[in-house]
Design an enzyme around this catalytic site. Structure first.
Site, PDB file in Angstrom:
ATOM      1  N   ASP A  65       0.866  -1.185   0.000  1.00  0.00           N
ATOM      2  CA  ASP A  65       0.000   0.000   0.000  1.00  0.00           C
ATOM      3  C   ASP A  65       0.896   1.226   0.000  1.00  0.00           C
ATOM      4  O   ASP A  65       1.930   1.238   0.677  1.00  0.00           O
ATOM      5  CB  ASP A  65      -0.916   0.025   1.226  1.00  0.00           C
ATOM      6  CG  ASP A  65      -2.221   0.779   0.964  1.00  0.00           C
ATOM      7  OD1 ASP A  65      -2.148   1.893   0.405  1.00  0.00           O
ATOM      8  OD2 ASP A  65      -3.295   0.258   1.311  1.00  0.00           O
ATOM      9  N   ASN A  73     -11.332   7.092   5.881  1.00  0.00           N
ATOM     10  CA  ASN A  73     -11.129   5.642   5.816  1.00  0.00           C
ATOM     11  C   ASN A  73     -11.789   4.910   6.973  1.00  0.00           C
ATOM     12  O   ASN A  73     -12.114   3.720   6.867  1.00  0.00           O
ATOM     13  CB  ASN A  73      -9.628   5.309   5.851  1.00  0.00           C
ATOM     14  CG  ASN A  73      -8.823   5.906   4.721  1.00  0.00           C
ATOM     15  OD1 ASN A  73      -7.655   6.233   4.905  1.00  0.00           O
ATOM     16  ND2 ASN A  73      -9.434   6.080   3.553  1.00  0.00           N
ATOM     17  N   GLN A  75     -14.554   4.741   8.433  1.00  0.00           N
ATOM     18  CA  GLN A  75     -15.922   4.221   8.361  1.00  0.00           C
ATOM     19  C   GLN A  75     -15.933   2.727   8.024  1.00  0.00           C
ATOM     20  O   GLN A  75     -16.883   2.017   8.324  1.00  0.00           O
ATOM     21  CB  GLN A  75     -16.704   5.038   7.318  1.00  0.00           C
ATOM     22  CG  GLN A  75     -17.983   4.408   6.821  1.00  0.00           C
ATOM     23  CD  GLN A  75     -17.858   3.902   5.384  1.00  0.00           C
ATOM     24  OE1 GLN A  75     -16.756   3.786   4.846  1.00  0.00           O
ATOM     25  NE2 GLN A  75     -18.985   3.616   4.765  1.00  0.00           N
ATOM     26  N   ASP A 133      -9.030  -1.786  -5.760  1.00  0.00           N
ATOM     27  CA  ASP A 133     -10.333  -1.254  -6.171  1.00  0.00           C
ATOM     28  C   ASP A 133     -10.308  -0.626  -7.550  1.00  0.00           C
ATOM     29  O   ASP A 133     -11.131   0.220  -7.864  1.00  0.00           O
ATOM     30  CB  ASP A 133     -10.832  -0.223  -5.145  1.00  0.00           C
ATOM     31  CG  ASP A 133      -9.957   1.016  -5.093  1.00  0.00           C
ATOM     32  OD1 ASP A 133      -8.868   1.026  -5.718  1.00  0.00           O
ATOM     33  OD2 ASP A 133     -10.355   1.993  -4.427  1.00  0.00           O
ATOM     34  N   CYS A 196     -15.100   2.803  -5.372  1.00  0.00           N
ATOM     35  CA  CYS A 196     -15.797   3.031  -4.109  1.00  0.00           C
ATOM     36  C   CYS A 196     -15.675   4.480  -3.666  1.00  0.00           C
ATOM     37  O   CYS A 196     -16.567   5.009  -3.001  1.00  0.00           O
ATOM     38  CB  CYS A 196     -15.244   2.097  -3.038  1.00  0.00           C
ATOM     39  SG  CYS A 196     -15.697   0.370  -3.283  1.00  0.00           S
ATOM     40  N   CYS A 343     -16.017  16.563  -8.948  1.00  0.00           N
ATOM     41  CA  CYS A 343     -16.712  15.459  -8.287  1.00  0.00           C
ATOM     42  C   CYS A 343     -16.028  15.263  -6.947  1.00  0.00           C
ATOM     43  O   CYS A 343     -15.612  16.247  -6.329  1.00  0.00           O
ATOM     44  CB  CYS A 343     -16.684  14.191  -9.152  1.00  0.00           C
ATOM     45  SG  CYS A 343     -15.033  13.664  -9.620  1.00  0.00           S
TER      46      CYS A 343
END
Length: 386
Positions: A65, A73, A75, A133, A196, A343
């Site tokens: 990572d 993050n 949540q 993702d 996501c 966005c």
């Protein structure tokens, strides 16, 4: 078998509930101890995968990572707490996992995995758990696993839906199962499937799917049970429905079919169309530059291409025209002043600009670099993050 040469007394006590399971026992626990698992991504899926593999007694865990922990993050990324905000995810993960099980070996790869380093990283592990993702990395991980003959335990999540499968697995009879390209030979058009970060995810879903992913890793390592090789599991959290579909190997699979054309790792961003939007240079503006334009009173138009429900959570006063209806509302967009589209992080607004330029010839559109998250970071930290 001399258990003292493999496990300490503390480990035997820790793993007792595994060892006493008929059909699992010391043999399977020993395989876990000797195994090396690479977890790619320590976010929503990576968090439960890492926690449960560490607790289960996997001997060596590798973590890939390159991100840092952000408050948005927390949540769903239960590996981290508020004390981890601002830390590199791999470092925060290391601290949490070692506190959970000090008998582990943990290797940190604080880097963006790509075609230049993937083979070097993956080659030292027995199993790969893909918790990424985005499509370029999924195809990259798949191809690296095929080329290096590694099983790839795959999972993905989006909003209320999850998926799990095991790719490139060789069973006890020597039969190799399908890989990701047998399921999806080519990626969807760029921008069609949001991440996501753009579309959201129910916080508990990564826990559900990540635990299933960890389960499949354990089954692959130990040989206990039947892994999801050749099968594709889907879960609908809203309806609480699940289905398992069969996957067959494709003769035209470009990396493992009858006449493979892929002999090494390729340019996955180009393959997945991620660079298509760069064919015409994308004009961008930073959050600070946008703020300066507002302060100086320069005539501009701001358009928010997100959906109404997230617009209500946080917005910067732009006109709401969701990406899904941007073309049919092109007449609301000015042609005689700067128009800034945004966005959450910049991906869908970039797609909106390309569609407007291609369909209507706009030349005055600018993308807010980093989206509303950059605005919060650079201009208005009091605005609600999501």
């Amino acid at each position: 078998m001399n258990l003292n040469n493999i496990f300490t007394k503390e480990e035997l006590a820790r793993y007792n509930r595994h060892i006493i399971i008929p059909g699992f026992g010391m043999e399977a626990q020993t395989k876990l101890k000797k195994s090396k698992v690479l977890v790619i991504g320590s976010g929503g899926l990576g968090s439960p995968v890492l926690l449960y593999l560490a607790a289960a007694g996997v001997g060596t865990l590798g973590i890939v990572d390159f991100d840092v922990v952000d408050d948005s993050n927390l949540q769903r990324q239960v590996l981290f707490g508020v004390e981890s905000i601002g830390k590199p995810k791999v470092q925060a993960a290391y601290e949490r996992l070692m506190a959970l099980n000090p008998h582990l070996k943990i290797r940190l790869h604080n880097t963006h995995i790509n075609s230049s380093n993937a083979l070097d990283i993956v080659k030292d592990y027995d199993v790969v758990a893909d918790g990424t993702d985005n499509f370029p990395t999924r195809y990259l991980v798949n191809d690296a696993c095929v080329l290096l003959d590694k099983p790839n335990v795959y999972a993905s999540i989006f909003q209320f839906d999850g998926q799990v499968s095991v790719f490139n697995y060789v069973d006890k009879d020597g039969n190799r199962g399908p890989n990701y390209r047998d399921l999806y030979p080519t990626p969807p058009p760029p921008g069609l499937v949001p991440s996501c970060a753009e579309g959201g995810v129910l916080g508990v879903l990564p826990g559900i799917i990540g635990c299933l992913q960890a389960l499949e890793v354990i089954k692959v390592i130990t040989g206990v049970g039947q892994p999801l090789s050749g099968r594709f599991y889907t879960f609908d959290a809203l309806q609480f429905e699940s289905n398992t579909y069969k996957i067959k190997k494709r003769a035209d699979n470009p990396i493992s079919g009858d006449n493979p054309t892929i002999k090494g790792l390729i340019d996955y961003e180009q393959f997945c169309g991620m660079r298509a939007i760069e064919e015409k240079p994308l004009k961008e503006i930073t959050a600070t530059e946008l703020y300066d334009l507002q302060v100086n009173g320069e005539p501009i138009q701001i358009i928010d291409v997100r959906e109404p429900h997230v617009y209500e959570i946080a917005n910067i006063g732009g006109e709401l025209i969701p990406l899904s209806v941007i073309l049919e509302n092109a007449d609301q967009i000015s042609r005689d002043k700067k128009v800034i589209l945004h966005c959450k992080v910049g991906g869908r607004s970039a797609k909106a600009i390309k569609e407007l330029e291609d369909s209507y010839g706009f030349t005055n559109l600018y993308n807010l670099k980093g989206g509303i998250l950059s605005w919060i970071e650079e201009v208005d930290p009091q605005l609600t993050r999501y």
